[in-house]
Enzyme design. Sequence first.
Site: not given
Length: 431
Positions: A133, A202, A227-228, A390
Amino acid sequence: MTTAPLTRDDCAALDAADPLARLRDQFTLPPGVNYLDGNSLGVMPATAPARAHAVVQQEWGEGLIRSWNTAGWITLPQRVGDKIARLVGAAPGEVVVADSTSVNLFKVLTAALARARRQAPGRRVILSERSNFPTDLYIAQSLAAQHGAELELVDAEQIDARLDERVAVLMLTQVNYRTGAVHDMAALTARAHAVGALTVWDLAHSAGAIPVDLNGAGADFAIGCGYKYLNGGPGAPAFVWAHARHAAHIEQPLSGWMGHASPFTFDTAYRPAAGMARYLCGTPSVIGMSVLECGVDTLLAAEPLGGMAALRAKSLALTDLFLAQVAARCAAHGLRSVTPSEPARRGSQVSLACPPGLDGYAAMQALIEQGVIGDFRAGDGTPEQPHLLRFGFTPLYTRFVDVHDAVTVLAQVLDTAAWRAPRFQHKAAVT
């Protein structure tokens, strides 16, 4: 012999037999929306509005500054951290909630790089995956420039061979944000340790999505997103972990007052707090952490039903179904899954590579207009780095009929070329 794809009635039967189905009731899901983007932003827990209201109206509005003590605000980083620890294979006291993933990565990557180079000054490489990322790579680039180190990027299949005595830190995201491919944390950590390197993981796309065992893998440091899959709300605070062998003595580069051994003595000299408390920095985000706790609680509600293992089994069943439905019903349009077909190597998402001639961004906007929400991730358009559609599958609230219905809409959008409509050609700031 080709097996016919499951019908919607077949999928409804799977939902009726699903022991996790009642966990969906924990969320507020807007009518007419088929939400397959929990890998970017989780759905709002039904308890979140009342909790936020209580924090603002009662704890802040009436309790005012007393609520640091009376409402337990001061211990929120540790309390929520202990709950997250149950999801990532960490012990109580080993996880704290603080700041953002980027800031926490800066903390642990700085600490890992310094520790590795103290042990072997010649080590100067931070090794990572080319498709990691971007924020992880940007932080690593900045640190490398500041500390005379080098960030080296390789493809996933090259990581093992590249690990040698020059590597100080192996920095990886356990589940790749683009492909959904899962790294073998235990194997890569062992390989890194064999050459004297430390690991930073991560967990943004794995915490709450797949079983994680930080201590079992012998990892060194980890950070993760709130928040995912943890459903903590947009911009929710992140979390940070360090193995006990490091936490008691590692230096934290952002020595803020909340990481002090005794913040309210107001010493002019910094003394680090014991253990993971030293990874705190500034004043905690009380409203954000309180809402994040609601999100984490939705995952802990699965513990009596089998916990993360049960959620993982359902996630794989959902992604298996999606892959089979796309293959059967969208075959003429040249979509290609870049997500591993092997269950052990697949996270909780499926990413479809767009063939030449298909505007993936426009196609996703057409899907969203019809209530199916995924997201678009740009590549360079080559086979090695394609544009992606996605789709995330959060087993807490995604149903089997949602998968069937999403592919129905996807097939319609592609069959009719609805994505070519002018209204889908304007690209918004967030994709």
